[in-house]
Design a protein around this motif. Structure first.
Motif, PDB file in Angstrom:
ATOM      1  N   UNK A   1      18.947  18.721   8.335  1.00  0.00           N
ATOM      2  CA  UNK A   1      18.979  20.028   7.687  1.00  0.00           C
ATOM      3  C   UNK A   1      17.697  20.136   6.883  1.00  0.00           C
ATOM      4  N   UNK A   2      16.677  20.725   7.492  1.00  0.00           N
ATOM      5  CA  UNK A   2      15.364  20.714   6.868  1.00  0.00           C
ATOM      6  C   UNK A   2      14.570  21.940   7.310  1.00  0.00           C
ATOM      7  N   UNK A   3      13.582  22.302   6.500  1.00  0.00           N
ATOM      8  CA  UNK A   3      12.779  23.500   6.754  1.00  0.00           C
ATOM      9  C   UNK A   3      11.314  23.130   6.940  1.00  0.00           C
ATOM     10  N   UNK A   4      10.650  23.910   7.785  1.00  0.00           N
ATOM     11  CA  UNK A   4       9.202  23.799   7.936  1.00  0.00           C
ATOM     12  C   UNK A   4       8.572  25.181   7.801  1.00  0.00           C
ATOM     13  N   UNK A   5       7.406  25.201   7.197  1.00  0.00           N
ATOM     14  CA  UNK A   5       6.591  26.411   7.125  1.00  0.00           C
ATOM     15  C   UNK A   5       5.209  26.058   7.656  1.00  0.00           C
ATOM     16  N   UNK A   6       4.794  26.750   8.679  1.00  0.00           N
ATOM     17  CA  UNK A   6       3.503  26.505   9.319  1.00  0.00           C
ATOM     18  C   UNK A   6       2.593  27.709   9.070  1.00  0.00           C
TER      19      UNK A   6
ATOM     20  N   UNK B   1       0.834  20.496   9.755  1.00  0.00           N
ATOM     21  CA  UNK B   1       1.214  20.333   8.354  1.00  0.00           C
ATOM     22  C   UNK B   1       2.322  21.294   7.951  1.00  0.00           C
ATOM     23  N   UNK B   2       3.387  20.752   7.421  1.00  0.00           N
ATOM     24  CA  UNK B   2       4.481  21.535   6.857  1.00  0.00           C
ATOM     25  C   UNK B   2       4.152  21.863   5.408  1.00  0.00           C
ATOM     26  N   UNK B   3       4.032  23.153   5.088  1.00  0.00           N
ATOM     27  CA  UNK B   3       3.675  23.558   3.722  1.00  0.00           C
ATOM     28  C   UNK B   3       4.858  24.211   3.017  1.00  0.00           C
ATOM     29  N   UNK B   4       6.068  23.931   3.489  1.00  0.00           N
ATOM     30  CA  UNK B   4       7.250  24.575   2.917  1.00  0.00           C
ATOM     31  C   UNK B   4       7.384  24.323   1.418  1.00  0.00           C
ATOM     32  N   UNK B   5       7.083  23.121   0.965  1.00  0.00           N
ATOM     33  CA  UNK B   5       7.234  22.780  -0.452  1.00  0.00           C
ATOM     34  C   UNK B   5       5.938  22.914  -1.247  1.00  0.00           C
TER      35      UNK B   5
ATOM     36  N   UNK C   1       2.534  28.393  -1.450  1.00  0.00           N
ATOM     37  CA  UNK C   1       3.217  29.201  -0.439  1.00  0.00           C
ATOM     38  C   UNK C   1       4.584  29.695  -0.918  1.00  0.00           C
ATOM     39  N   UNK C   2       4.859  29.590  -2.207  1.00  0.00           N
ATOM     40  CA  UNK C   2       6.185  29.943  -2.720  1.00  0.00           C
ATOM     41  C   UNK C   2       6.550  31.397  -2.435  1.00  0.00           C
ATOM     42  N   UNK C   3       5.639  32.315  -2.690  1.00  0.00           N
ATOM     43  CA  UNK C   3       5.953  33.733  -2.470  1.00  0.00           C
ATOM     44  C   UNK C   3       6.055  34.051  -0.980  1.00  0.00           C
ATOM     45  N   UNK C   4       5.196  33.419  -0.193  1.00  0.00           N
ATOM     46  CA  UNK C   4       5.248  33.611   1.262  1.00  0.00           C
ATOM     47  C   UNK C   4       6.573  33.088   1.806  1.00  0.00           C
ATOM     48  N   UNK C   5       6.980  31.910   1.333  1.00  0.00           N
ATOM     49  CA  UNK C   5       8.260  31.329   1.761  1.00  0.00           C
ATOM     50  C   UNK C   5       9.420  32.269   1.436  1.00  0.00           C
ATOM     51  N   UNK C   6       9.407  32.838   0.248  1.00  0.00           N
ATOM     52  CA  UNK C   6      10.476  33.744  -0.176  1.00  0.00           C
ATOM     53  C   UNK C   6      10.522  34.977   0.720  1.00  0.00           C
ATOM     54  N   UNK C   7       9.363  35.539   1.007  1.00  0.00           N
ATOM     55  CA  UNK C   7       9.301  36.725   1.877  1.00  0.00           C
ATOM     56  C   UNK C   7       9.798  36.407   3.280  1.00  0.00           C
ATOM     57  N   UNK C   8       9.371  35.266   3.820  1.00  0.00           N
ATOM     58  CA  UNK C   8       9.784  34.884   5.173  1.00  0.00           C
ATOM     59  C   UNK C   8      11.289  34.635   5.258  1.00  0.00           C
ATOM     60  N   UNK C   9      11.864  34.056   4.220  1.00  0.00           N
ATOM     61  CA  UNK C   9      13.309  33.857   4.209  1.00  0.00           C
ATOM     62  C   UNK C   9      14.042  35.203   4.298  1.00  0.00           C
ATOM     63  N   UNK C  10      13.567  36.176   3.561  1.00  0.00           N
ATOM     64  CA  UNK C  10      14.184  37.506   3.613  1.00  0.00           C
ATOM     65  C   UNK C  10      14.037  38.118   5.005  1.00  0.00           C
ATOM     66  N   UNK C  11      12.852  37.985   5.587  1.00  0.00           N
ATOM     67  CA  UNK C  11      12.618  38.523   6.926  1.00  0.00           C
ATOM     68  C   UNK C  11      13.487  37.809   7.969  1.00  0.00           C
ATOM     69  N   UNK C  12      13.621  36.494   7.803  1.00  0.00           N
ATOM     70  CA  UNK C  12      14.450  35.731   8.737  1.00  0.00           C
ATOM     71  C   UNK C  12      15.908  36.164   8.641  1.00  0.00           C
TER      72      UNK C  12
END
Length: 549
Positions: free
Chosen positions: A469-474, A484-488, A492-503
């Motif tokens: 149960x893990x996440x990757x952000x490329x 490189x996984x940049x999820x953490x 990229x915090x704001x980008x991660x938040x936006x992508x989660x909403x879009x997903x």
């Protein structure tokens, strides 16, 4: 079921009025199996020249960001036929059956006056619906002297090379059975370049002497990503068979004390056992040389040497099968040109998904990383699509069904989930900001964990679930090799938040959720515990079921 039938009957009722519409185009859908976009010279000239496939791109539009919804053979084909994601059409993997209550675009075209035919590899089912004529390979089919399931002749065996035979059948239908009174929809579906790779005899000498450039990530150590990348069993050195894939004879393996990988020797015997004495003599002449050279070299090979050797052998055989595909696409195009069938014919070339050609040290597909997620796609339609175009639009195999129905002037069923590409290809307004991906086949061959993802032009947000149960952000722009996984990464915090909403919005749009995913896992493990899943021991399945509880 009721909605499918209502939609189907509605489309059928249009047949009389649509039949009067002028110049409905013929549609030719050409699809190869596991054809990496890197192995088409219209995309990349380093590996293979494909002048005939390139003709389609030059006369129409080449898509550089085309992708699949689920990178595995049968599910991809089900999505193409239905215009629906895997979780809705039921074909989530190669284990679960296709839901035959689905209405497919060939059925709709046939009901609206199109003559329809399919030749080659379907991969699932032996009675494709909506076809006036078909001759299809059972399951994966064979490269040499293949069997076919036919509509009118029962089961037959045809001597020769499968790529040539599929083309012979296709041309024979165009010459003898095609009606000049109706538009036609023809599916011309190649087995090649699917594993295990056996090229045509005429290409053996040339292709087995070539050397190919190594990808930058051939020796990827997977350190920059989450555990699923490292745990996958797709590495060329450790997972690709010496005999079944690289054509090292079982006797050679025994003499060098090389352990078998999977069903390595059985795969070799099954394929070579189909050859006629003449065919076998040709293969032995070439592979005797390769085996002799290998016997001399092997004792002093390092692990890196072995990886490099296996990569070259893989490329020779894989690309060798594509030589025949390109030649035979040329045969079809030449026939269409000679018989004035080009002008009002939409021609599509694609693959059921991409494929790894050594990138990340891998072969096969399955992951949402580019080499398997992206697929070649080019479309020609003289008079409608301007020649020489390129598009980086986010298009998917989900869109094919609605595109073909739109081209024919037929409304698409409301439960189809794609988007017609006609406006995009003809210069009209078309927009899509992100696409959705979901892979299900785990535990299974190659052991790629289940995952779903949102993909934009700039980013990929991936959720691996079930065994991990893990996440990757490329970051696709800064990290095109996807290392490189940049999820953490705080940047990229704001980008991660936006992508989660879009997903979340995409999953809602496409009617996918965790309840559906868990249901498929439970059904799969129940079947595996009952001994119904190939390659999964009952005890292992029972253990996994217990852990889920």
């Amino acid at each position: 079921m009721k909605n499918y039938l209502l939609c189907f009957l509605f489309c059928v009722s249009l047949s009389d009025s649509v039949a009067q519409a002028p110049k409905r185009p013929n549609i030719i859908f050409i699809m190869s199996d596991d054809h990496a976009y890197q192995a088409i010279s219209a995309y990349d000239q380093r590996l293979l020249s494909t002048p005939n496939i390139d003709r389609i791109a030059k006369s129409g539009i080449l898509f550089t960001n085309a992708s699949v919804t689920n990178s595995i053979c049968a599910p991809s084909r089900a999505t193409i036929l239905t215009g629906k994601h895997s979780h809705l059409n039921g074909k989530v993997d190669n284990h679960f059956p296709f839901d035959t209550t689905n209405i497919t675009f060939p059925q709709i075209l046939q009901a609206n006056g199109y003559q329809t035919a399919m030749f080659g590899k379907l991969h699932f089912g032996n009675k494709p619906k909506g076809f006036d004529q078909f001759k299809i390979l059972p399951d994966q089919g064979n490269y040499y002297n293949p069997d076919f399931i036919t509509k009118n002749e029962g089961n037959i065996k045809v001597n020769g090379y499968v790529t040539d035979i599929i083309t012979d059948m296709t041309l024979d239908w165009l010459k003898k059975e095609r009606s000049s009174e109706k538009p036609f929809m023809l599916m011309y579906l190649h087995k090649a370049p699917h594993r295990s790779w056996l090229m045509a005899e005429r290409h053996l000498d040339e292709m087995t002497r070539k050397t190919y450039p190594e990808p930058k990530t051939l020796f990827d150590d997977y350190a920059g990503r989450t555990s699923p990348a490292k745990e996958a069993e797709m590495n060329i050195l450790s997972s690709m068979g010496w005999a079944g894939d690289n054509k090292i004879y079982p006797a050679t393996m025994d003499s060098l004390k090389i352990p078998e990988i999977g069903i390595d020797k059985r795969r070799f015997v099954a394929e070579m056992g189909r050859l006629t004495p003449s065919q076998k003599a040709n293969f032995d002449r070439v592979y005797d040389r390769i085996n002799a050279e290998f016997i001399k070299a092997y004792p002093s090979m390092s692990e890196q040497d072995k990886m490099r050797w296996k990569f070259q052998r893989y490329m020779q055989d894989y690309l060798g099968t594509l030589r025949a595909v390109d030649e035979n696409v040329g045969r079809l195009l030449d026939y269409l040109e000679a018989n004035n069938l080009m002008e009002n014919t939409m021609i599509v070339y694609t693959s059921d998904q991409g494929f790894y050609l050594g990138e990340h040290g891998w072969f096969d597909k399955r992951f949402v990383y580019d080499e398997s997620f992206k697929t070649p796609l080019m479309v020609s339609w003289p008079g409608q699509i301007k020649a020489g175009q390129k598009s980086d639009a986010l298009v998917q195999n989900l869109d094919f069904a609605q595109t073909f129905l739109d081209a024919a002037g037929i409304p698409s069923p409301k439960d189809m989930q794609g988007q017609s590409l006609i406006p995009l290809m003809t210069g009209k307004s078309w927009k899509r900001d992100a696409v959705y991906y979901h892979y299900y086949e785990y535990p299974a061959e190659h052991m790629v964990n289940r995952h779903y993802a949102i993909v934009t032009k700039k980013y990929k947000l991936i959720h691996y679930y079930f065994s991990a149960d893990t996440w990757e952000l490329i970051d696709r722009e800064k990290d095109p090799l996807e290392l490189k996984n940049v999820y953490d990464d705080p940047e990229y915090a704001s980008i991660r938040k936006t992508l989660h909403k879009q997903l979340d919005a995409l999953r809602l749009k496409y009617k996918d959720n965790s309840t559906i995913s868990n249901g498929y896992i439970d059904r799969f493990l129940n079947d595996a515990a009952a001994g119904k899943v190939y390659g999964i021991p009952k005890a292992k399945a029972a253990e996994m079921k217990a852990k889920r509880k």
